[in-house]
Design a protein around this motif. Sequence first.
Motif, short mmCIF file in Angstrom:
data_model
loop_
_atom_site.label_atom_id
_atom_site.label_comp_id
_atom_site.label_asym_id
_atom_site.label_seq_id
_atom_site.Cartn_x
_atom_site.Cartn_y
_atom_site.Cartn_z
N TRP A 1 -8.97 4.37 -5.35
CA TRP A 1 -8.25 4.18 -4.08
C TRP A 1 -7.29 2.99 -4.25
N LYS B 1 -11.85 -1.45 4.77
CA LYS B 1 -10.87 -2.12 3.92
C LYS B 1 -11.17 -3.61 3.85
N TYR C 1 -16.62 8.07 2.87
CA TYR C 1 -16.52 9.53 3.10
C TYR C 1 -17.89 10.21 3.09
N GLY D 1 -4.40 9.29 4.61
CA GLY D 1 -5.67 9.98 4.75
C GLY D 1 -6.40 9.53 5.99
N THR E 1 -0.04 4.39 0.16
CA THR E 1 -0.45 5.41 1.13
C THR E 1 0.22 5.14 2.48
N LEU E 2 0.19 3.87 2.86
CA LEU E 2 0.79 3.51 4.15
C LEU E 2 2.31 3.60 4.07
N LYS F 1 -13.77 7.48 9.05
CA LYS F 1 -13.60 8.87 8.57
C LYS F 1 -14.58 9.82 9.24
N SER G 1 0.36 12.62 3.68
CA SER G 1 0.25 11.42 2.85
C SER G 1 -0.94 10.55 3.26
N SER H 1 0.85 -1.21 0.00
CA SER H 1 0.00 0.00 0.00
C SER H 1 0.88 1.25 0.00
N TYR I 1 -9.05 15.24 0.44
CA TYR I 1 -7.88 15.16 -0.43
C TYR I 1 -7.95 16.19 -1.53
N1 GLU Z 1 -7.75 6.27 3.57
C1 GLU Z 1 -6.36 6.34 3.85
C2 GLU Z 1 -5.56 6.64 2.60
O1 GLU Z 1 -5.99 6.36 1.51
C3 GLU Z 1 -5.84 5.25 4.70
C4 GLU Z 1 -4.63 4.48 4.26
C5 GLU Z 1 -5.02 3.23 3.59
O2 GLU Z 1 -5.66 2.41 4.22
O3 GLU Z 1 -4.73 3.14 2.40
O4 GLU Z 1 -4.53 7.22 2.75
#
Ligand code: GLU
Length: 396
Positions: A125, A101, A207, A39, A16-17, A237, A37, A14, A323
């Motif tokens: 996403w 998720k 969201y 969310g 984002t993580l 969220k 970075s 991932s 975002y």
């Molecule tokens: N919703 C967030 C993001 O997209 C959380 C991180 C994730 O689970 O991807 O950054």
Amino acid sequence: MSKLSERLTALSPSETLAMSQKSNELKAQGFDVINLSVGEPDFNTPDFVKEAAKRAIDDNFSFYSPVPGYLSLRKAISDKLQRENQLTYAPEQIVCSNGAKQSVCNVLLSIIGKGDEVIVPAPYWVSYVEMVKLSEGVNVVVTAGIEQDFKITPTQLEAAITPKTKAIILCSPSNPTGSVYSKDELQGLAEVLAKYPNIIILSDEIYEHINYIGKHESIAQFESVRDRVVIINGVSKGYAMTGWRLGWIAAPQWIASACNKLQGQYTSGPCSIAQKAAEAAYTGAQDCVETMRKAFERRRDLMVKLCSEIPGFKVNRPQGAFYLFPDCSYYIGKTIQGKKIESSADLAMFLLETAHVAAVGGPAFGAPNCIRFSYAAADEQLIEAMSRVKKALQGL
Ligand code: GLU
Ligand code: PMP
């Protein structure tokens, strides 16, 4: 030869993580990094929710819960759907999981088999396409650029449908673009999907409560497709509860039962304490949701203004989520400090290293010309971050 399964080797981590972790590592080394970075709301979980969790511990909610979650929580969710969305779902049609998720992944693993096609509108996403891969399905990406506010049209949708199409994943308000489909736009998509009764519609509404144009619209409101819609939502969220890990689906009974079976062999019911906290969130006073939404709206205005002032950034005006996803193609192909910027992922890395601002490059979202900034941060941080970004990009 790799000892890992093909399934796992094909999976990308991932982004984002990963970016958030990189930013935390730099912070630990003493750098003053502003992390835009990952969310997640920067607010604390509301006090009344925390109190409910403490009570749940004292009341010994420490045993396995039913696999789809406590009936009282599923009733609270069913009431929420009626009250806020005018949608009728029985508690049996709701399955609670360890975050939205897992909910998305449960549904995909339950319905997608080898070679089944899943339509994924891009920008998407990050996790959708990876979850489709895990399910051995095939991603059919349909791209919508900033010139169409990142939203696909009914014509684009219809062109992507084949006899192998099994599902589509919609996300409104959207991560990463903040775009929101209007009721008319959803109706347009529903009219196309009504002609193809085998397609399941995953509607990710995580969201829902972070919406700047008033009422949230769900594609589940249209009778012609209603019996094939799976709503995905949760408390992460809207109620600032990302760490509690509580998401859910509201689905046709056969899909809810399938996810229940899968989860029963895989993770069992989600954390009992988090369930009690989520129940409080849905049944308690809702003013905390509006307070946070208002703060996000103010920051949306601020970020749109700040990003519009950065030469080479093209921005839309997001109507939801938290975002901003500027098109930064102007910088792609340029050489910065001897390094060629091949994509917005390189640009994100440059901004992290030079400006100490963490953002996420667009390739992970299927949009290599854009870069994602989360504005779930204090106003002063946003101002400082964008001033650093502007300075770092100056003269290119
Ligand atoms: N919703 C967030 C993001 O997209 C959380 C991180 C994730 O689970 O991807 O950054
Ligand atoms: N869907 C979207 C579009 C998201 O942005 C997120 C947050 N990363 C999720 C689902 C998952 O949320 P949760 O924290 O409930 O797992």
